[in-house]
Write a protein that holds these residues in place. Structure first.
Motif, PDB file in Angstrom:
ATOM      1  N   GLN A  87      -4.384   1.356 -12.493  1.00  0.00           N
ATOM      2  CA  GLN A  87      -5.366   0.634 -11.570  1.00  0.00           C
ATOM      3  C   GLN A  87      -6.363   0.964 -12.662  1.00  0.00           C
ATOM      4  O   GLN A  87      -7.144   0.256 -12.814  1.00  0.00           O
ATOM      5  CB  GLN A  87      -5.573   2.026 -10.830  1.00  0.00           C
ATOM      6  CG  GLN A  87      -4.713   2.376  -9.870  1.00  0.00           C
ATOM      7  CD  GLN A  87      -5.275   3.501  -9.371  1.00  0.00           C
ATOM      8  OE1 GLN A  87      -6.420   4.533  -8.994  1.00  0.00           O
ATOM      9  NE2 GLN A  87      -5.555   2.890  -7.843  1.00  0.00           N
ATOM     10  N   SER A  88      -6.470   1.460 -13.722  1.00  0.00           N
ATOM     11  CA  SER A  88      -7.589   1.022 -14.740  1.00  0.00           C
ATOM     12  C   SER A  88      -7.782   0.159 -15.881  1.00  0.00           C
ATOM     13  O   SER A  88      -8.069  -0.285 -16.065  1.00  0.00           O
ATOM     14  CB  SER A  88      -7.832   2.193 -16.046  1.00  0.00           C
ATOM     15  OG  SER A  88      -6.657   2.393 -16.793  1.00  0.00           O
ATOM     16  N   ALA A 102       1.159   6.733  -7.278  1.00  0.00           N
ATOM     17  CA  ALA A 102       0.513   7.793  -7.122  1.00  0.00           C
ATOM     18  C   ALA A 102       0.741   8.926  -7.465  1.00  0.00           C
ATOM     19  O   ALA A 102       0.989   9.710  -7.271  1.00  0.00           O
ATOM     20  CB  ALA A 102      -0.651   7.126  -6.666  1.00  0.00           C
ATOM     21  N   ALA A 126      -0.158   5.538 -12.763  1.00  0.00           N
ATOM     22  CA  ALA A 126      -0.833   4.733 -11.330  1.00  0.00           C
ATOM     23  C   ALA A 126      -2.543   5.166 -11.767  1.00  0.00           C
ATOM     24  O   ALA A 126      -2.808   3.503 -11.838  1.00  0.00           O
ATOM     25  CB  ALA A 126      -0.890   5.711 -10.227  1.00  0.00           C
ATOM     26  N   ARG A 127      -2.615   6.292 -13.299  1.00  0.00           N
ATOM     27  CA  ARG A 127      -4.473   5.772 -12.923  1.00  0.00           C
ATOM     28  C   ARG A 127      -4.285   4.717 -14.498  1.00  0.00           C
ATOM     29  O   ARG A 127      -5.761   4.009 -14.649  1.00  0.00           O
ATOM     30  CB  ARG A 127      -4.783   6.962 -13.907  1.00  0.00           C
ATOM     31  CG  ARG A 127      -5.451   7.985 -12.686  1.00  0.00           C
ATOM     32  CD  ARG A 127      -5.998   9.497 -14.000  1.00  0.00           C
ATOM     33  NE  ARG A 127      -5.172  10.095 -14.901  1.00  0.00           N
ATOM     34  CZ  ARG A 127      -4.231  11.186 -14.245  1.00  0.00           C
ATOM     35  NH1 ARG A 127      -4.374  11.613 -12.838  1.00  0.00           N
ATOM     36  NH2 ARG A 127      -3.783  11.528 -15.129  1.00  0.00           N
ATOM     37  N   GLU A 157       0.844  -0.922  -0.269  1.00  0.00           N
ATOM     38  CA  GLU A 157       0.068  -0.155   0.160  1.00  0.00           C
ATOM     39  C   GLU A 157       0.854   1.290  -0.168  1.00  0.00           C
ATOM     40  O   GLU A 157       0.343   2.106  -0.373  1.00  0.00           O
ATOM     41  CB  GLU A 157      -1.058   0.006   1.475  1.00  0.00           C
ATOM     42  CG  GLU A 157      -1.958  -0.770   1.193  1.00  0.00           C
ATOM     43  CD  GLU A 157      -3.181  -0.917   2.163  1.00  0.00           C
ATOM     44  OE1 GLU A 157      -2.766  -0.588   3.171  1.00  0.00           O
ATOM     45  OE2 GLU A 157      -3.909  -1.961   2.288  1.00  0.00           O
ATOM     46  N   GLU A 185       2.173   1.989  -3.196  1.00  0.00           N
ATOM     47  CA  GLU A 185       1.291   2.296  -4.647  1.00  0.00           C
ATOM     48  C   GLU A 185       1.026   4.225  -4.474  1.00  0.00           C
ATOM     49  O   GLU A 185       0.750   4.455  -5.177  1.00  0.00           O
ATOM     50  CB  GLU A 185      -0.196   1.742  -4.142  1.00  0.00           C
ATOM     51  CG  GLU A 185      -0.263   0.047  -4.904  1.00  0.00           C
ATOM     52  CD  GLU A 185      -1.429  -0.818  -4.408  1.00  0.00           C
ATOM     53  OE1 GLU A 185      -2.269   0.504  -3.347  1.00  0.00           O
ATOM     54  OE2 GLU A 185      -2.052  -1.790  -4.864  1.00  0.00           O
TER      55      GLU A 185
END
Length: 96
Positions: free
Chosen positions: A30-31, A19, A26-27, A12, A15
């Motif tokens: 995540q997508s 980000a 990061a986007r 975590e 991450e």
């Protein structure tokens, strides 16, 4: 194999750092969507190569060497643009 609480906490934290440092990457991660659309250079390369092939065939049919040679040159240029577009796109993916 399940992660321990310490491993989960570290993950975590990584991450959050990712980000903060690279929000666009990061986007994308995540997508889950990492493929981008073909660039205009690639599309122009494909169209030029097809037009060159048509001109080459027209030059062979009409027995006009200049049309065939121009068609071949257009095919080579189209292939170059296409490969340049692919290389530019893979370079962008590796940089992200």
């Amino acid at each position: 194999m399940a992660l321990s609480d310490e491993e989960r906490r570290r993950l975590e934290q990584l991450e959050k750092e990712l980000a903060a440092a690279h929000p666009e990457l990061a986007r994308k991660l995540q997508s889950g969507f990492t493929h981008s659309r073909p660039t205009s250079r690639m599309i122009c390369g494909i169209l030029a190569a097809l037009a060159g092939l048509a001109a080459l065939i027209a030059g062979i049919i009409t027995k006009l060497t200049i049309i065939g040679a121009a068609g071949f040159a257009l095919m080579v240029a189209g292939g170059y643009w296409l490969l340049n577009g692919i290389q530019a796109q893979t370079g962008r993916q590796h940089q992200s």
